[in-house]
Design a protein around this motif. Structure first.
Motif, mmCIF file in Angstrom:
data_model
loop_
_atom_site.group_PDB
_atom_site.id
_atom_site.type_symbol
_atom_site.label_atom_id
_atom_site.label_comp_id
_atom_site.label_asym_id
_atom_site.label_seq_id
_atom_site.Cartn_x
_atom_site.Cartn_y
_atom_site.Cartn_z
ATOM 1 N N LEU A 8 37.944 45.001 51.509
ATOM 2 C CA LEU A 8 36.665 43.914 52.513
ATOM 3 C C LEU A 8 35.613 43.713 51.607
ATOM 4 N N PRO A 9 34.536 44.791 51.781
ATOM 5 C CA PRO A 9 33.227 44.565 51.385
ATOM 6 C C PRO A 9 33.028 43.654 49.884
ATOM 7 N N PHE A 10 34.434 43.331 49.103
ATOM 8 C CA PHE A 10 33.864 42.368 47.596
ATOM 9 C C PHE A 10 34.286 41.220 48.348
ATOM 10 N N HIS A 11 35.045 41.204 49.710
ATOM 11 C CA HIS A 11 35.714 39.844 50.024
ATOM 12 C C HIS A 11 34.086 38.884 50.687
ATOM 13 N N PHE A 12 33.422 40.027 51.354
ATOM 14 C CA PHE A 12 32.190 39.688 51.678
ATOM 15 C C PHE A 12 31.496 39.384 50.953
ATOM 16 N N ARG A 13 31.113 39.540 49.613
ATOM 17 C CA ARG A 13 30.191 39.574 48.846
ATOM 18 C C ARG A 13 30.311 38.369 47.984
ATOM 19 N N PHE A 14 31.915 38.241 47.866
ATOM 20 C CA PHE A 14 31.807 36.564 46.886
ATOM 21 C C PHE A 14 32.193 35.847 48.276
ATOM 22 N N LEU A 15 32.361 35.741 49.614
ATOM 23 C CA LEU A 15 31.847 34.838 50.406
ATOM 24 C C LEU A 15 30.028 35.142 50.022
ATOM 25 N N GLU A 16 29.785 35.989 49.780
ATOM 26 C CA GLU A 16 27.925 35.625 49.908
ATOM 27 C C GLU A 16 27.695 34.733 48.991
ATOM 28 N N LYS A 17 28.365 34.964 47.997
ATOM 29 C CA LYS A 17 27.634 34.470 46.361
ATOM 30 C C LYS A 17 28.677 32.563 46.321
ATOM 31 N N LYS A 18 29.382 32.743 47.064
ATOM 32 C CA LYS A 18 30.343 31.787 46.747
ATOM 33 C C LYS A 18 31.412 31.319 46.238
ATOM 34 N N TYR A 19 31.599 32.389 45.697
ATOM 35 C CA TYR A 19 33.078 32.629 44.778
ATOM 36 C C TYR A 19 34.376 32.890 45.541
ATOM 37 N N TYR A 20 34.822 31.620 46.081
ATOM 38 C CA TYR A 20 35.858 31.697 47.151
ATOM 39 C C TYR A 20 37.449 31.944 46.254
ATOM 40 N N LYS A 21 37.392 32.355 44.803
ATOM 41 C CA LYS A 21 38.636 33.039 45.327
ATOM 42 C C LYS A 21 38.306 34.036 44.857
ATOM 43 N N GLY A 22 37.649 35.013 44.515
ATOM 44 C CA GLY A 22 37.564 35.903 44.798
ATOM 45 C C GLY A 22 37.110 36.532 46.087
ATOM 46 N N ALA A 23 36.904 35.596 47.153
ATOM 47 C CA ALA A 23 36.970 36.500 48.464
ATOM 48 C C ALA A 23 38.106 36.227 48.699
ATOM 49 N N ILE A 24 39.101 35.513 48.514
ATOM 50 C CA ILE A 24 39.890 35.006 48.530
ATOM 51 C C ILE A 24 41.160 36.151 48.323
ATOM 52 N N ILE A 25 40.899 36.708 46.830
ATOM 53 C CA ILE A 25 42.385 37.614 46.173
ATOM 54 C C ILE A 25 41.833 38.770 47.081
ATOM 55 N N SER A 26 40.795 39.528 47.612
ATOM 56 C CA SER A 26 40.094 40.246 47.899
ATOM 57 C C SER A 26 40.367 40.346 49.547
ATOM 58 N N LEU A 27 41.060 39.301 50.120
ATOM 59 C CA LEU A 27 41.084 39.648 51.076
ATOM 60 C C LEU A 27 42.529 39.990 51.348
ATOM 61 N N LEU A 28 43.248 38.720 50.462
ATOM 62 C CA LEU A 28 44.871 39.574 50.123
ATOM 63 C C LEU A 28 44.914 40.905 49.889
ATOM 64 N N CYS A 29 44.344 41.252 49.011
ATOM 65 C CA CYS A 29 44.354 42.830 49.160
ATOM 66 C C CYS A 29 44.493 43.163 49.810
ATOM 67 N N ALA A 30 43.556 43.483 51.064
ATOM 68 C CA ALA A 30 43.150 44.120 51.773
ATOM 69 C C ALA A 30 43.812 44.150 53.192
ATOM 70 N N ILE A 31 44.491 42.969 52.653
ATOM 71 C CA ILE A 31 45.419 42.530 54.436
ATOM 72 C C ILE A 31 47.105 43.417 54.270
ATOM 73 N N ASN A 32 46.629 43.814 52.569
ATOM 74 C CA ASN A 32 47.537 44.921 53.181
ATOM 75 C C ASN A 32 47.710 46.273 53.693
ATOM 76 N N TYR A 33 46.841 46.893 53.726
ATOM 77 C CA TYR A 33 46.155 47.462 54.926
ATOM 78 C C TYR A 33 46.952 47.336 55.996
ATOM 79 N N PRO A 34 46.467 46.740 56.597
ATOM 80 C CA PRO A 34 47.715 46.563 58.269
ATOM 81 C C PRO A 34 49.116 46.223 57.691
#
Length: 314
Positions: free
Chosen positions: A52-78
Motif C-alpha cells: 500500500l505505501p508503494f501504491h500511494f507513492r506511485f500516485l504521488e509520482k503520477k505513475y498510475y501503472k505502478g499504483a494499479i499493480i501495487s494496489l492489486l497486490c495489496a488487495i490479496n491481503y483482504p
C-alpha cells in the motif's frame, strides 16, 4: 486469491460450517491446484498489505501503472481472509488504506486526490456488500449460537446480528468490562501479542510448546469465555501485563501523533512502513484471531527492518 474467492462464494452454502467446521482444508485439497500453492499464498498474502505505501507513492509520482499493480497486490491481503469467509483482514485493509490516504492527502495533486476518493468509495462499496453477505450468511445459519453469544441484557437493540457488529466496533467492551477488573497479574508471557518470538522459543526448546501453551493459558484465564473475542486491550493485558500494555499503547499514540504532524512533509516509504506497523495491532486486534495469525506479525518484523535499514531513502 480472487478466482478462488469467486469460486467459493458461488459454491459454499453455509459459510460458518466451511470456516469453523473443518471444511476449508478438505475443499482446498480437492481443488485442481497443488495444495502447496495455497500454503505459499497463506504465508505471502498477509505481507501484501506492505504494498500500500508503494501504491500511494506511485500516485504521488503520477505513475498510475505502478499504483494499479501495487494496489492489486495489496488487495490479496483482504482476499486471503475472504477465502475462509473471515472479515478481519478486510477491515484491517480498509483501515490501513484510509490512514495512508490521510497521510498522503497533502502530497497528492487535486486530480489524483479526487480519483483516489472515487477508488475509496468503490472499494468501500464492494467490501461492504461482501462483508454484509458474509455476515448475513454466517449469522442466519446458527441462530441458537448467535442468540446466546450476542444477546446482552443491557443492550438497546434486540437484534443479535446488529449487536455483534456493535461489539466489533466497541472492541468487545462487554468482555473488557468483565475481565479487566479480574486481572490478577498472571500473564501468558507474550505469545499472543508476539507469537513469532514464542514460535522461535518453542522450536529452540527455550520456551514452552506453541501454540498449545498459549491456548491452555487462555483457557485457564478466561474459562467459559475461552475462544471469545476479548479486544486488543484485554488480550494484551492478560498477555504481557499492565506495564507493557501501557507502553505499547503509548508508543502507538506517540507514533501516530508524530506522523500526523510530519504529514505536511514528504513521507518516505520506510516511514509509511512504520505507520503500518503502528496500526496493525489496534486494527487487527479487533478480531482476536488476527493476533493469533503469525503471518499478521511478519509485517511487524519486515516493517521494522525496512524502517531501520531504509531510513533517509524516499
Amino acid at each position: 486469491n480472487l478466482p478462488v474467492c469467486m469460486f467459493l462464494f458461488h459454491t459454499i452454502a453455509d459459510f460458518s460450517s466451511y470456516k469453523n467446521g473443518g471444511e476449508t482444508a478438505l475443499l482446498m485439497h480437492s481443488l485442481p491446484v497443488p495444495y502447496f500453492i495455497f500454503s505459499i499464498l497463506s504465508i505471502l498474502s498477509p505481507l501484501m498489505i506492505l504494498a500500500l505505501p508503494f501504491h500511494f507513492r506511485f500516485l504521488e509520482k503520477k505513475y498510475y501503472k505502478g499504483a494499479i499493480i501495487s494496489l492489486l497486490c495489496a488487495i490479496n491481503y483482504p482476499l486471503s481472509g475472504l477465502i475462509i469467509f473471515s472479515r478481519s483482514r478486510t477491515i484491517t485493509f480498509i483501515g490501513i488504506y484510509l490512514i495512508l490516504f490521510v497521510f498522503f492527502s497533502n502530497s497528492l495533486s487535486k486530480s489524483v486526490y479526487r480519483r483516489t476518493k472515487r477508488v475509496i468509495v468503490i472499494l468501500l462499496s464492494v467490501f461492504a456488500l461482501v462483508l454484509s453477505a458474509i455476515t448475513l450468511n454466517r449469522f442466519s445459519r446458527d441462530q441458537e449460537y448467535v442468540s446466546e453469544s450476542f444477546m446482552y441484557p443491557d443492550h438497546v437493540f434486540n437484534n443479535p446480528t446488529l449487536n455483534a457488529q456493535l461489539s466489533y466496533l466497541s472492541q468487545w467492551k462487554i468482555y473488557a468490562d468483565k475481565w479487566i477488573p479480574k486481572f490478577n497479574g498472571n500473564v501468558i508471557g507474550g505469545s499472543l501479542t508476539f507469537p513469532v518470538s514464542a514460535i522461535i522459543g518453542s522450536i529452540t526448546g527455550i520456551g514452552p510448546k506453541f501454540p498449545e501453551h498459549r491456548d491452555f493459558m487462555q483457557f485457564l484465564m478466561f474459562q467459559n469465555d475461552f475462544g471469545c473475542f476479548m479486544g486488543v486491550s484485554t488480550d494484551m493485558l492478560y498477555d504481557v501485563g499492565y506495564i507493557w500494555t501501557y507502553l505499547i499503547l503509548i508508543i502507538i499514540a506517540i507514533g501516530v501523533h508524530y506522523f500526523q504532524n510530519a504529514k505536511k512533509n514528504k513521507l518516505s516509504i520506510t516511514n509509511c512502513m512504520f505507520i503500518i506497523t503502528l496500526m496493525l495491532l489496534p486494527l487487527g486486534g479487533i478480531f482476536s484471531s488476527a493476533m493469533n495469525d503469525v503471518g499478521f506479525h511478519y509485517c511487524f518484523i519486515i516493517c521494522i527492518i525496512m524502517h531501520i535499514f531504509g531510513r533517509g531513502s524516499s
